[in-house]
Write an enzyme that holds these catalytic residues in place. Structure first.
Site, PDB file in Angstrom:
ATOM      1  N   HIS A  54      48.148  29.996  61.109  1.00 50.38           N
ATOM      2  CA  HIS A  54      49.339  30.830  60.828  1.00 50.38           C
ATOM      3  C   HIS A  54      50.249  30.178  59.789  1.00 50.38           C
ATOM      4  O   HIS A  54      51.457  30.437  59.776  1.00 50.38           O
ATOM      5  CB  HIS A  54      50.138  31.112  62.110  1.00 50.38           C
ATOM      6  CG  HIS A  54      49.292  31.544  63.269  1.00 50.38           C
ATOM      7  ND1 HIS A  54      48.977  32.861  63.531  1.00 50.38           N
ATOM      8  CD2 HIS A  54      48.660  30.815  64.219  1.00 50.38           C
ATOM      9  CE1 HIS A  54      48.207  32.928  64.599  1.00 50.38           C
ATOM     10  NE2 HIS A  54      47.985  31.695  65.038  1.00 50.38           N
TER      11      HIS A  54
ATOM     12  N   LYS B  74      59.619  23.885  34.518  1.00 47.72           N
ATOM     13  CA  LYS B  74      58.480  24.521  35.179  1.00 47.72           C
ATOM     14  C   LYS B  74      57.122  24.016  34.724  1.00 47.72           C
ATOM     15  O   LYS B  74      56.898  23.740  33.548  1.00 47.72           O
ATOM     16  CB  LYS B  74      58.519  26.036  34.921  1.00 47.72           C
ATOM     17  CG  LYS B  74      59.695  26.713  35.571  1.00 47.72           C
ATOM     18  CD  LYS B  74      59.457  26.996  37.022  1.00 47.72           C
ATOM     19  CE  LYS B  74      58.674  28.281  37.146  1.00 47.72           C
ATOM     20  NZ  LYS B  74      58.493  28.638  38.542  1.00 47.72           N
TER      21      LYS B  74
ATOM     22  N   GLN C  34      24.089  54.747  32.880  1.00 49.34           N
ATOM     23  CA  GLN C  34      24.589  54.035  31.706  1.00 49.34           C
ATOM     24  C   GLN C  34      25.951  53.379  32.002  1.00 49.34           C
ATOM     25  O   GLN C  34      26.332  52.408  31.373  1.00 49.34           O
ATOM     26  CB  GLN C  34      24.715  55.014  30.527  1.00 49.34           C
ATOM     27  CG  GLN C  34      25.174  54.374  29.238  1.00 49.34           C
ATOM     28  CD  GLN C  34      24.915  55.272  28.040  1.00 49.34           C
ATOM     29  OE1 GLN C  34      23.770  55.465  27.651  1.00 49.34           O
ATOM     30  NE2 GLN C  34      25.961  55.848  27.479  1.00 49.34           N
TER      31      GLN C  34
HETATM   32  N1  ARG Z   1      21.566  53.899  27.256  1.00 48.09           N
HETATM   33  C1  ARG Z   1      20.835  54.351  28.390  1.00 48.09           C
HETATM   34  C2  ARG Z   1      21.358  53.629  29.636  1.00 48.09           C
HETATM   35  O1  ARG Z   1      22.058  52.710  29.484  1.00 48.09           O
HETATM   36  C3  ARG Z   1      19.382  54.061  28.230  1.00 48.09           C
HETATM   37  C4  ARG Z   1      18.479  54.980  28.955  1.00 48.09           C
HETATM   38  C5  ARG Z   1      18.621  56.356  28.449  1.00 48.09           C
HETATM   39  N2  ARG Z   1      17.618  57.220  28.911  1.00 48.09           N
HETATM   40  C6  ARG Z   1      17.693  58.498  28.702  1.00 48.09           C
HETATM   41  N3  ARG Z   1      16.719  59.211  29.129  1.00 48.09           N
HETATM   42  N4  ARG Z   1      18.722  59.059  28.120  1.00 48.09           N
HETATM   43  O2  ARG Z   1      21.059  53.987  30.748  1.00 48.09           O
END
Ligand code: ARG
Length: 469
Positions: free
Chosen positions: A166, A293, A332
């Site tokens: 604590h 400081k 992505q």
């Molecule tokens: N830039 C895409 C990613 O990062 C690569 C794969 C894309 N594939 C597709 N069928 N559009 O996932």
């Protein structure tokens, strides 16, 4: 769509065949990932070389074609590394930028590289290769930090400080023991990282778009060329799975949680109220208005950066939630959180690994603090139990002595026998052995206890374990 959407220019997109107009310029920017996935270039090229080598082995490419591809890719790698490579948003991502440039350079053979492969298995391969390398770097930094902790723990095995519950003084402990608690947290993090690595280290290459490919590919061979343990077992899963990245972020969140706890203690300990340690100036900054400081910015920032790593874990979990099989463009979005988590963890580990061996324990101040707050009260209670007083009664007696100590402004170890005895007649001269801080810590001499002897033996065991990594 924009009014100014250009008419379809000839052959700008590797997938442009079935399209009758060019991509909207905003959509092009919106869907592109090259701004952040170009950092995969090295692994993308390695993956492509493995793929081409495998295609040559099974007779889909001639050896000459393979060599042309490899040479072309190596030239591109060199250009990327010396900063002369031209990245193009029109070419969407790292994969198409490299492939299109290769084709531009070596002609028709370049177009053959993508035989029996899709960007879907390509990107999954690249990220796994990338994360695997980063894991190895992180493992080394973690080991460096753990080694630093062991060295300081060894040096401070007998340094006495207050232990808290604590955030109130509880019992005396050794500073070495406290540092070994951090070591244990990090040890579990290390184990989790290694466990994550096993699942990262499998090759999705050959899953192609989602269903596999009609070419006579040898997935085990390309996996071996890339140092993967084995090919993944299911093509649909291979292109859509990102749980290896989620696992990494889960590891990262726990690691950051541990570093944030240690940071918090470093911040407290370096304050003038605690005054337990000195952080070297090079890990601190000053104030632009208050000349006195010296602020513990490094641990504060590490503590603060925990938030973004936790955020990345939640981002990836949410990104994956409800995604139908197989690949979806959603994926992505895995890269920015993952990359930032990797960077943050590397930086924080580096800061800690540099800083820990450089902290100085202010032993006198720690010792004084351990004396305040009646930290040997439990020892006195245990002493009375040793003289046949039931624990509950001894607890009561010591409670009264503490009240007396508060009134008289004396710690238990500062009271005379004449002051102690009215509270219990079993108290004798030998009580002072348990009332000292040294006696208190030395008495906790069992596996996992705070005694200096235990700290030294825990350090020795841990050092042996680290040496076999
Ligand atoms: N830039 C895409 C990613 O990062 C690569 C794969 C894309 N594939 C597709 N069928 N559009 O996932």
């Amino acid at each position: 769509m924009n009014q100014d959407t250009p008419k379809k220019p000839p052959d700008t997109k590797p997938w442009g065949g079935r399209f009758s107009e060019a991509t909207d310029t905003f959509v092009e920017r919106f869907t592109a990932s090259v701004g952040f996935d170009q950092r995969l270039y090295h692994h993308d090229i390695n993956g492509s070389i493995a793929h081409a080598t495998m295609l040559a082995k099974v007779g889909v490419l001639s050896d000459e074609e393979k060599q042309q591809i490899v040479d072309g890719l190596e030239a591109i790698r060199a250009e990327i590394e010396n900063g002369t490579f031209q990245w193009s948003v029109t070419l969407e991502d790292v994969h198409m930028n490299i492939e299109a440039t290769l084709t531009e350079r070596i002609g028709i053979t370049g177009k053959k590289l993508h035989t029996g492969r899709s960007r879907n298995d390509q990107v999954a391969t690249d990220i796994r290769l990338y994360v695997r390398d980063e894991i190895d770097t992180i493992a080394k930094e973690l080991t460096r930090l753990q080694t630093g902790l062991l060295n300081v723990a060894e040096r401070e095995a007998a340094t006495i400080m207050p232990g808290f519950t604590h955030l109130q003084t509880a019992q005396p402990i050794t500073f070495g023991h406290h540092l070994l608690a951090w070591f244990e947290m990090l040890q579990r993090d290390y184990d989790r990282l290694m466990d994550c690595r096993k699942r990262v280290n499998q090759s999705p290459l050959g899953a192609a778009a989602l269903a596999g490919t009609t070419y006579p590919i040898d997935r085990a061979y390309s996996a071996e060329l890339m140092g993967f343990e084995k090919p993944t077992a299911n093509s649909l899963d291979s292109v859509s799975d990102r749980d290896f990245a989620i696992e990494f972020c889960a590891f990262a969140s726990l690691l950051m949680t541990h570093l944030s706890r240690a940071s918090e203690e470093l911040v407290l300990w370096s304050s003038s109220q605690f005054d337990f340690i000195d952080l070297p100036d090079r890990f601190c900054t000053g104030s632009s208005i208050m000349p006195q400081k010296k602020n513990p910015d490094v641990p504060e920032l590490v503590r603060g950066k925990t938030g973004r790593v936790n955020g990345h874990l939640i981002s990836l979990l949410t990104l994956m939630k409800s995604q139908p099989l197989a690949y979806n463009k959603d994926n992505q979005e895995d890269k920015e959180p993952l990359f930032d988590a990797l960077n943050t963890v590397k930086d924080c580990l580096r800061a800690f690994a540099d800083m820990i061996p450089a902290i100085t324990a202010k032993k006198e101040s720690m010792y004084k603090a351990a004396k305040r707050g009646f930290s040997t009260a439990t020892d006195l209670a245990d002493y009375l139990v040793g003289k046949n007083i039931p624990f509950r009664d001894s607890h009561e007696i010591v409670g009264k002595l503490v009240a007396y100590g508060i009134d008289s402004g004396k710690d238990l170890s500062e009271m005379t026998l004449e002051e102690l005895q009215p509270f219990s007649d079993v108290i004798e001269q030998d009580v002072f052995e348990v009332l000292t801080l040294e006696g208190s810590v030395a008495a906790r001499n069992h596996v996992g206890g705070t005694a200096p002897q235990q700290v030294l033996s825990a350090v020795a065991t841990a050092k042996t374990a680290l040496s076999t990594r």
